[in-house]
Design a protein around this motif. Structure first.
Motif, short mmCIF file in Angstrom:
data_model
loop_
_atom_site.label_atom_id
_atom_site.label_comp_id
_atom_site.label_asym_id
_atom_site.label_seq_id
_atom_site.Cartn_x
_atom_site.Cartn_y
_atom_site.Cartn_z
N ASP A 119 -110.60 31.19 110.37
CA ASP A 119 -112.23 30.28 110.18
C ASP A 119 -112.33 31.66 108.80
N GLU A 120 -111.95 32.69 109.25
CA GLU A 120 -112.25 33.59 108.53
C GLU A 120 -111.95 33.51 106.96
N LEU A 121 -109.65 33.29 107.37
CA LEU A 121 -109.47 33.43 106.18
C LEU A 121 -110.03 31.85 105.45
N VAL A 122 -110.17 31.36 106.23
CA VAL A 122 -111.12 29.57 105.51
C VAL A 122 -112.50 29.98 104.51
N ARG A 123 -112.88 30.84 105.55
CA ARG A 123 -114.04 31.54 104.55
C ARG A 123 -113.84 32.65 103.34
N ASN A 124 -113.07 32.94 103.60
CA ASN A 124 -112.63 34.06 102.27
C ASN A 124 -111.96 33.26 101.18
N ALA A 125 -111.17 32.14 101.60
CA ALA A 125 -110.17 31.30 100.73
C ALA A 125 -111.78 30.66 99.99
N SER A 126 -112.52 30.37 100.51
CA SER A 126 -113.55 29.24 99.70
C SER A 126 -114.31 30.31 99.06
N ARG A 127 -114.47 31.32 99.33
CA ARG A 127 -115.27 32.55 98.50
C ARG A 127 -114.35 33.04 97.45
N LYS A 128 -113.36 32.50 97.19
CA LYS A 128 -112.17 33.08 96.07
C LYS A 128 -112.50 31.70 95.43
N LEU A 129 -111.92 30.59 95.96
CA LEU A 129 -112.75 29.63 94.94
C LEU A 129 -113.80 29.42 93.99
N GLY A 130 -114.69 29.49 94.60
CA GLY A 130 -115.89 29.72 94.11
C GLY A 130 -116.02 30.40 92.59
N LYS A 131 -114.72 31.79 92.21
CA LYS A 131 -114.95 33.11 91.54
C LYS A 131 -113.62 32.10 90.61
N MET A 132 -112.84 30.99 90.51
CA MET A 132 -112.07 30.76 89.55
C MET A 132 -112.50 30.68 88.17
N ASP A 133 -111.61 31.10 87.21
CA ASP A 133 -112.15 30.52 86.51
C ASP A 133 -110.55 29.95 85.50
N THR A 134 -109.46 29.70 85.87
CA THR A 134 -108.79 28.79 85.03
C THR A 134 -108.41 27.91 86.66
N PHE A 135 -108.25 26.62 86.56
CA PHE A 135 -108.41 25.57 88.21
C PHE A 135 -106.61 25.63 87.64
N PHE A 136 -106.91 24.92 89.07
CA PHE A 136 -105.68 24.83 89.65
C PHE A 136 -104.35 23.98 89.08
N THR A 137 -103.23 23.60 88.60
CA THR A 137 -102.36 22.44 88.15
C THR A 137 -102.40 21.50 88.79
N ALA A 138 -102.46 20.67 89.19
CA ALA A 138 -102.17 19.00 89.49
C ALA A 138 -101.87 18.79 90.60
N ALA A 139 -100.80 19.37 90.40
CA ALA A 139 -99.91 19.13 92.46
C ALA A 139 -100.61 20.40 92.87
N ALA A 140 -101.18 21.65 92.58
CA ALA A 140 -101.66 23.08 93.43
C ALA A 140 -102.85 22.00 93.98
N ALA A 141 -103.49 21.70 93.33
CA ALA A 141 -105.05 20.89 93.31
C ALA A 141 -104.70 20.25 94.70
N LEU A 142 -103.86 19.29 94.68
CA LEU A 142 -103.37 18.01 95.82
C LEU A 142 -103.02 19.21 96.53
N GLU A 143 -102.89 20.07 97.21
CA GLU A 143 -102.46 20.63 97.56
C GLU A 143 -103.04 21.44 98.41
N VAL A 144 -103.80 22.21 98.05
CA VAL A 144 -105.57 22.80 98.30
C VAL A 144 -106.53 21.77 98.57
N ALA A 145 -106.73 20.99 98.80
CA ALA A 145 -107.41 19.61 98.81
C ALA A 145 -107.12 19.16 100.47
N SER A 146 -105.84 19.19 100.60
CA SER A 146 -105.41 18.56 101.25
C SER A 146 -104.76 19.79 102.71
#
Length: 534
Positions: free
Chosen positions: A369-396
């Motif tokens: 759960d702590e790692l998921v919270r860390n990941a969520s904070r990092k996702l909010g700091k992204m300047d460049t979005f994922f490729t489509a394949a990576a976005a689908l994987e992360v969403a899953s």
């Protein structure tokens, strides 16, 4: 007689005695400008400061980059000109090493030990060839491909012994210039005369690109029967099978390419991707492990290989927790991502999510759960979005880890940026039934299609209106923004105004979050250059 007194040499070898020996040989050949390096990093640094005429580079330099990886980086960074002679030198003779070195096409391959006479004889032939091809190489250095074509024809007519080399330069120039019909005609003419591996592979890839899959498949099968030790033909046939949806056959042919030439990190990564898609985790782990190891000192080092190795190790465990040994490898592999790409919040967030999945399987929910919270904070700091394949994987991964709302937010952005691609929308539909995500782009896509139709009819102002309407509905869509910018540029060339230029720049600014690996990034870069030059 070839003169070497004005040519600049670079000798790269990790043994000082060998460097001194080769320097002595070159000095006996009247060479005066000789630099030396003990490793690949030194060699690349010297090439940044100086243009060399001849590089004699050992393949195996111990720790760090090998000769193949140095040659990769010199080409990628534009540090080696077409006029430079690059000779790969080695005492090894294993098939894996030889094939890896030859795939990156040095000018020659020289086996230790050698004498001054044999070295001079080899260099004389190489210099003579470069001098004869200078009318091609000079414009090639300046990317003047029209002049390259003219020079090829002249040399073919005047010096027939160099015709095979000229034909290849000609084919490369035709491809770069987008003269596809001329390219196809040339390649077919060459192959009608005699089988040539490079022409066969180029024609097959050309047919693959334009969708002539059956022709490409037949040609590659014929080529493999004639040249069974050429891995590029198996690579291409694997791509044909992949395009036809025959993933298992694609994996089989790529495995054959890997068997012939295993020391190619990109080939190993592609094999891992296919094996994972085919639910073959054991093969995927082996391939991605090789890709990671081969990429450590390579220009083609790729964090995707690390992330997929960790994911494949999880796949290997099935529903059970990974073994302690696998958990250690997962942690170390993901740690490499967090250290090597620490300034990329998207990549480090993905590493956190993969690690969280392992911890959940191991019963360590609090740490996960702590790692998921860390990941969520990092996702909010992204300047460049994922490729489509990576976005689908992360969403899953987010949905699996109990974050459905954040998963849908990510899918919504993915749909806006890439929603004009039916395959990507199909992938999104596998994860959500939310109509706000699945149907949001329908009106914008209709406007974009109308804009394309009008643009093709050269009705540029009307096309621009349609593209503007599409972009207004989905401002982050990459295709819509590119089409709008291109239409604005078209009008700028005939009716230059500050308003149109500012609108075009603002439109291109919308694309700043596009990943650099996107196949449209080069189009974006060229549009930026053209607008800024006005």
């Amino acid at each position: 007689m070839i003169s070497y007194n004005k040519r600049r040499f670079l000798i790269v070898d990790d043994f000082s005695d060998f460097r001194a020996s080769v320097k002595g040989m070159l000095s006996q050949m009247a060479a005066q400008h000789i630099d030396m390096a003990a490793n690949g990093e030194e060699a690349i640094s010297l090439c940044r400061e100086q243009q060399y005429d001849i590089i004699l580079h050992d393949y195996n330099l111990g720790e760090g980059k090998n000769g193949q990886q140095v040659l990769e980086e010199l080409h990628h960074a534009g540090l080696i000109s077409p006029q430079c002679i690059f000779v790969m030198v080695t005492a090894e003779s294993s098939q894996a090493m030889v094939m890896a070195a030859l795939e990156f096409e040095p000018d020659a391959y020289l086996t230790k030990p050698f004498t001054r006479a044999s070295l001079q004889q080899r260099l004389d032939r190489l210099v003579e060839r470069k001098v004869a091809l200078q009318p091609i190489l000079a414009p090639l250095t300046k990317q003047q491909y029209g002049a390259v074509l003219q020079a090829c024809e002249q040399i073919i007519a005047s010096q027939p012994r160099y015709a095979p080399l000229c034909q290849r330069y000609k084919a490369d120039a035709l491809k770069t210039l987008g003269l596809h019909e001329d390219l196809e005609a040339q390649l077919q003419s060459l192959l009608a005369d005699r089988p040539m591996p490079w022409a066969l592979n180029m024609l097959a890839n050309h047919w693959l690109e334009i969708g002539n899959l059956e022709q490409a498949e037949t040609l590659l099968e014929q080529g493999i029967s004639q040249f069974p030790m050429l891995p590029a033909l198996f690579d291409a046939l694997s791509q044909v099978k992949l395009a036809k949806g025959e993933l298992l056959k694609a994996q089989v042919f790529l495995e054959q390419a890997v068997k012939i030439s295993p020391n190619n990190s990109q080939r190993q990564a592609q094999l891992g991707k296919l094996a994972r898609a085919n639910h073959d985790p054991d093969r995927a782990v082996r391939a991605y492990r090789q890709a990671v190891n081969l990429g450590r000192h390579s220009q083609f080092r790729d964090p995707e290989a690390h992330l997929n190795l960790a994911g494949s190790l999880q796949d290997q465990a099935g529903d059970a927790a990974p073994s302690p040994k696998a958990m250690l490898e997962i942690r170390q592999t993901l740690g490499d991502v967090s250290k090597g790409w620490r300034h990329d919040p998207g990549l480090t967030a993905r590493a956190d999510l993969v690690q969280a999945k392992s911890l959940v399987k191991s019963g360590k929910q609090v740490e996960a759960d702590e790692l998921v919270r860390n990941a969520s904070r990092k996702l909010g700091k992204m300047d460049t979005f994922f490729t489509a394949a990576a976005a689908l994987e992360v969403a899953s991964q987010l949905r699996e880890l109990g974050q459905p709302e954040q998963a849908d937010t990510l899918l919504g952005t993915c749909a806006e940026m890439y929603g004009d691609d039916p395959k990507i929308m199909a992938g999104i539909a596998e994860q959500t039934t939310n109509p706000a995500i699945l149907q949001a782009g329908e009106q914008a896509q209709a406007q974009n299609r109308e804009g394309i139709r009008l643009y093709q009819q050269q009705q540029y102002p009307a096309a621009l209106d349609s593209f503007r309407a599409a972009q207004a509905l989905q401002p982050r869509n990459i295709s819509f923004a590119l089409n709008t910018a291109q239409s604005l540029l078209r009008l700028l060339l005939t009716e230059p105004t500050d308003e149109l230029r500012e609108e075009c720049l603002a439109c291109l600014d919308q694309l700043r979050s596009m990943p650099s690996s996107d196949h449209r990034h080069e189009r974006y870069r060229k549009l930026c250059e053209r607008v800024e030059s006005l």
